[in-house]
Design an enzyme around this catalytic site. Structure first.
Site, PDB file in Angstrom:
ATOM      1  N   ASN A   9       6.527   1.485  -9.504  1.00  0.00           N
ATOM      2  CA  ASN A   9       5.825   1.494  -8.218  1.00  0.00           C
ATOM      3  C   ASN A   9       5.508   0.051  -7.851  1.00  0.00           C
ATOM      4  OD1 ASN A   9       4.142   1.841  -6.037  1.00  0.00           O
ATOM      5  ND2 ASN A   9       2.446   2.709  -7.201  1.00  0.00           N
ATOM      6  N   TRP A  10       6.318  -0.496  -6.958  1.00  0.00           N
ATOM      7  CA  TRP A  10       6.143  -1.910  -6.590  1.00  0.00           C
ATOM      8  C   TRP A  10       4.888  -2.130  -5.738  1.00  0.00           C
ATOM      9  CZ3 TRP A  10      11.591  -4.052  -4.770  1.00  0.00           C
ATOM     10  CH2 TRP A  10      12.490  -3.968  -5.845  1.00  0.00           C
ATOM     11  N   LYS A  11       4.350  -1.064  -5.195  1.00  0.00           N
ATOM     12  CA  LYS A  11       3.212  -1.160  -4.254  1.00  0.00           C
ATOM     13  C   LYS A  11       3.574  -2.133  -3.123  1.00  0.00           C
ATOM     14  CE  LYS A  11       0.188  -0.208  -8.111  1.00  0.00           C
ATOM     15  NZ  LYS A  11      -1.160  -0.123  -8.602  1.00  0.00           N
ATOM     16  N   HIS A  97      -0.957   8.910  -4.586  1.00  0.00           N
ATOM     17  CA  HIS A  97      -1.411   7.818  -5.450  1.00  0.00           C
ATOM     18  C   HIS A  97      -2.895   7.568  -5.177  1.00  0.00           C
ATOM     19  CE1 HIS A  97      -1.852   3.856  -7.236  1.00  0.00           C
ATOM     20  NE2 HIS A  97      -0.746   4.097  -7.904  1.00  0.00           N
ATOM     21  N   GLU A  99      -4.543   5.007  -4.813  1.00  0.00           N
ATOM     22  CA  GLU A  99      -4.819   4.002  -3.772  1.00  0.00           C
ATOM     23  C   GLU A  99      -4.705   4.623  -2.383  1.00  0.00           C
ATOM     24  OE1 GLU A  99      -1.979   1.145  -5.230  1.00  0.00           O
ATOM     25  OE2 GLU A  99      -3.208   0.871  -7.019  1.00  0.00           O
ATOM     26  N   GLU A 169      -2.470   9.769 -13.674  1.00  0.00           N
ATOM     27  CA  GLU A 169      -2.858   8.367 -13.655  1.00  0.00           C
ATOM     28  C   GLU A 169      -4.382   8.250 -13.627  1.00  0.00           C
ATOM     29  OE1 GLU A 169       0.481   5.745 -12.023  1.00  0.00           O
ATOM     30  OE2 GLU A 169      -0.657   6.411 -10.303  1.00  0.00           O
ATOM     31  N   GLY A 175      -3.968  -0.748 -13.064  1.00  0.00           N
ATOM     32  CA  GLY A 175      -4.092  -2.164 -12.730  1.00  0.00           C
ATOM     33  C   GLY A 175      -5.253  -2.859 -13.415  1.00  0.00           C
ATOM     34  N   SER A 215      -1.482   1.021 -16.510  1.00  0.00           N
ATOM     35  CA  SER A 215      -1.299  -0.153 -17.385  1.00  0.00           C
ATOM     36  C   SER A 215      -0.317   0.095 -18.524  1.00  0.00           C
ATOM     37  CB  SER A 215      -2.652  -0.631 -17.928  1.00  0.00           C
ATOM     38  OG  SER A 215      -3.505  -1.002 -16.849  1.00  0.00           O
ATOM     39  N   GLY A 237       2.174  -2.703 -12.282  1.00  0.00           N
ATOM     40  CA  GLY A 237       2.330  -4.141 -12.536  1.00  0.00           C
ATOM     41  C   GLY A 237       3.578  -4.503 -13.330  1.00  0.00           C
TER      42      GLY A 237
HETATM   43  C1  PEP Z   1       0.301   2.620 -10.580  1.00  0.00           C
HETATM   44  O1  PEP Z   1      -0.156   2.009  -9.637  1.00  0.00           O
HETATM   45  O2  PEP Z   1       0.891   3.688 -10.400  1.00  0.00           O
HETATM   46  C2  PEP Z   1       0.124   2.046 -11.912  1.00  0.00           C
HETATM   47  C3  PEP Z   1       0.266   2.822 -12.952  1.00  0.00           C
HETATM   48  O3  PEP Z   1      -0.210   0.725 -11.973  1.00  0.00           O
HETATM   49  P1  PEP Z   1      -0.353  -0.179 -13.297  1.00  0.00           P
HETATM   50  O4  PEP Z   1       0.826   0.124 -14.172  1.00  0.00           O
HETATM   51  O5  PEP Z   1      -0.339  -1.587 -12.804  1.00  0.00           O
HETATM   52  O6  PEP Z   1      -1.644   0.197 -13.935  1.00  0.00           O
END
Ligand code: PEP
Length: 252
Positions: A9-11, A97, A99, A169, A175, A215, A237
């Protein structure tokens, strides 16, 4: 056998040039290093999808988006429809997600509509669920996540439910560098699978891929991915670093 999936997931990261470099690195490393039984997905910003699709044609890597409209078409300025996504070769769409839930007010009922329209157009939704830290601290995470799943997904027929991917998640791990322990991940994934078994039966539940996100990195991927009910990862990330992302995909 459940599908093993590693989705990046590049966001809202990567200019087009940066995204092209990242994609070509993943494609090149992937040729020699990725296993046939692991589906890798790149969920890129909308404006990059057409370019990336052309770069992925000869690879086994699939293209994903990070959101879509709940409407089919029409006067919805700034929105992107599933038909548009499909027309540029997108196969997966991240929905719900944390976010999007937190910053854009996406509710369970809206997500149910997005799930429906995504399935109508034969795209695979990656449905995200997960609890905030306050809920985990009260030890109420199982009920919280199960309610998200029930409200957005349990209107589906068994046939449609079989087509979705779920990503657990925990918000406190996204993050932040904090990861759920493998015991915490397994406990939640097993609870989700049990909930699906109760609703749709064992055959459906045993076929659904449930990804962990939060993460995940090369250093912790192997332990998380070795859990019985963890079928892959949704990577934020670390998906922006080709070496790390490919190494995660090799960690099963
Ligand atoms: C995500 O945003 O889906 C995610 C898992 O981010 P990260 O790996 O950076 O925690």
């Amino acid at each position: 056998m459940r599908k093993k999936i590693i989705a990046g997931n590049w966001k809202m990261n990567q200019t087009l040039e940066e995204g092209k470099i990242l994609t070509s690195e993943v494609v090149n490393m992937g040729k020699d290093e990725l296993r046939d039984d692991v589906q890798v997905v790149l969920c890129a910003p909308f404006v990059h999808l057409t370019t990336l699709q052309a770069m992925l044609t000869d690879s086994s890597i699939a293209l994903g988006a990070q959101n879509c409209s709940n409407h089919a078409s029409g006067a919805y300025t700034g929105e992107i429809s599933v038909a548009m996504l499909k027309s540029v070769g997108t196969e997966y769409v991240i929905l719900g997600h944390s976010e999007r839930r937190e910053y854009f007010g996406e509710m369970d009922s809206l997500l149910a509509e997005k799930i429906d329209i995504t399935l109508e157009h034969s795209l695979t939704p990656i449905f995200c669920c997960g609890e905030p830290l306050v809920v985990r601290e009260k030890d109420e995470q199982l009920a919280y996540v199960q309610s998200q799943i029930e409200k957005s997904l349990f209107h589906l027929s068994a046939e449609d439910f079989s087509k979705i991917v779920i990503a657990y998640e925990p918000i406190w791990a996204i993050g932040t560098g904090k990861t759920a322990t493998s015991d915490q991940a397994q406990e939640m994934h097993a609870a989700i699978r049990k909930q699906i078994t109760d609703q749709y039966g064992e055959e459906v539940a045993n076929g659904i891929s449930i990804l962990y996100g939060g993460s995940m990195k090369p250093g912790n991927a192997e332990e998380l991915l070795s859990c019985l009910d963890v079928d892959g990862g949704l990577i934020g990330g670390a998906s922006l670093k080709s070496r790390d992302f490919v190494d995660i995909a090799k960690s099963f």
